[in-house]
Write an enzyme that holds these catalytic residues in place. Sequence first.
Site, mmCIF file in Angstrom:
data_model
loop_
_atom_site.group_PDB
_atom_site.id
_atom_site.type_symbol
_atom_site.label_atom_id
_atom_site.label_comp_id
_atom_site.label_asym_id
_atom_site.label_seq_id
_atom_site.Cartn_x
_atom_site.Cartn_y
_atom_site.Cartn_z
ATOM 1 N N LYS A 109 -3.807 10.744 -17.927
ATOM 2 C CA LYS A 109 -3.343 9.622 -17.104
ATOM 3 C C LYS A 109 -2.915 8.456 -17.983
ATOM 4 O O LYS A 109 -3.525 8.179 -19.018
ATOM 5 C CB LYS A 109 -4.467 9.203 -16.157
ATOM 6 C CG LYS A 109 -4.069 8.148 -15.127
ATOM 7 C CD LYS A 109 -5.239 7.852 -14.196
ATOM 8 C CE LYS A 109 -4.881 6.795 -13.157
ATOM 9 N NZ LYS A 109 -6.027 6.508 -12.247
ATOM 10 N N SER A 185 -4.989 6.717 -7.526
ATOM 11 C CA SER A 185 -3.931 6.305 -8.421
ATOM 12 C C SER A 185 -3.544 7.383 -9.429
ATOM 13 O O SER A 185 -2.529 7.258 -10.114
ATOM 14 C CB SER A 185 -4.368 5.040 -9.182
ATOM 15 O OG SER A 185 -5.516 5.292 -9.972
ATOM 16 N N SER A 209 -9.647 7.738 -6.932
ATOM 17 C CA SER A 209 -8.459 8.132 -7.664
ATOM 18 C C SER A 209 -8.527 9.407 -8.489
ATOM 19 O O SER A 209 -7.523 9.824 -9.052
ATOM 20 C CB SER A 209 -7.987 6.973 -8.554
ATOM 21 O OG SER A 209 -7.658 5.865 -7.756
#
Length: 515
Positions: A109, A185, A209
């Site tokens: 990420k 996210s 997330s």
Amino acid sequence: MIKFRAFCLLVVFIGFYNCKDHTATPTDDHAIELSELTISDIHKAYKDGSFNSKQLVEAYVERIEGFDSTINSITVINPKAIAVAEALDKEYRETGLLRPLHGIPIIVKDNINTSGLPTTAGSLALEDYTPKEDAFIIKKLVAAGAIVLAKSNMAEWAFSPMHTESSTAGTTRNPYNTDYVPAGSSGGTGASIASNFGTVGLGTDTGNSIRGPSSHNALVGFRTTLGLVSRSAIVPLYLRNDVVGPMARTVEDATKILEVIAGYDADDPLTKNSNNKIPPSYTQFLKSDALKGARIGVLRELSEDSPHPEIKQLFEKSLSELDSLGATVVDPIVIPNFASLKENQWCAPFREDIQAFLEDYVKSDSLKTIEDIIKVGSKSDFASERLIRNAAHSGRWEDSEIPCLDAYSDIRRVAFREAIENVMDSLKLDAIVYPSWNNPPARIDNFQEEYKGDNNQVISPHTGQPAFTVPMGFTTENLPAGLQFLSRMYDEPVLIGLAYSYEQGTKHRKMPELK
């Protein structure tokens, strides 16, 4: 991207010429089949000579180039990935030994520091920030032999659990139905791993997330106990809640990642709580019969909170599956004062957390405060509004008189956890289950109105307890749904067994049909 691909092909050609011993050379009519490849599959291939890590990296890059234009999950491919893979192949030729994650391509990420690759958190303010050093957990993964293949798109500053939109890369779509969100996210990691663009991925979870994007993309997602895994050198949202963890297509792969990244980090004081609580191996708990004799409580206060009919049907089916796999399903369970305990849990320390990150890692004279970030601006109206809100508010959302502390000392958090664990103890429960979301993914063009049923936000971010999501089926729109298992602090061994047993007994995951 094209230049990188040409470089990959050249290196692969050279590799074919030099291959010997433990390395492999797939022929033209035996291309690497990337679909649902696991860590075990890859290591078996390395051993039997089917392919090597250099060829695997090139194959993943080609797949990303072929399909990600529709999904938009990847922000940057590591230009050093081939060189790292070559070095690992050379090591294997010389030693005949594979490290735990030897030659395993991972997708990271875009808020986790990776040396030589941008870490933007999806923002314009960090667009030019390239760390010189890996985050603690990345160092551990690299030492275990993992290859950082690429960075993945994310909701800007991790503000949105609803969707994945950034100023640096735009909007990520759900590979199962591209009209829908992959959640946020960590939606880029979720969409990319679901699409078989890498073997395993890393996400972060402040409230939803890891588990939200895993649920929406038919993945396994581990939100681990707060304090088990380091968060240092990771762009924070609310550090008091933030967790980093694996997102994978199988429980086994997620477990192998956890086994490497768990442990104490002096730069993250919360991890001192994990001392003497980590077993020598987490993979020993991958038992397909772990549900036999287990006691599973059903938290109807979450599952019956206005569920979508199809998710309700899938959840009821999952309870029958748990029963058929040998578990005793205790339905329902009641947490005394649950409605009041879950309230007044959120605090908003983004200002202090992000400013500490800027000072410790970014070290830019022009970027020191949240006001500096706002001044740079954003392409996202959603992110812009959240930046202004976080600049104006700090502390507890409802009662500012109660101090915002960590999961081990905050009176609201401890009371909530104790209420849950007391019920678990009284009923001798191994875990509690509920749908990860009570509703299917929302449509991208209407995500704010259709954002409903996010159960991930309610318990574990506040109590600090571990919660794992596992695929439990699909709606008629081919949209995935997830079943969540919650247990006591540091009960990862229990959750690994239960999640693995459910996964192996149901095999709900299927890969998307990409265009």
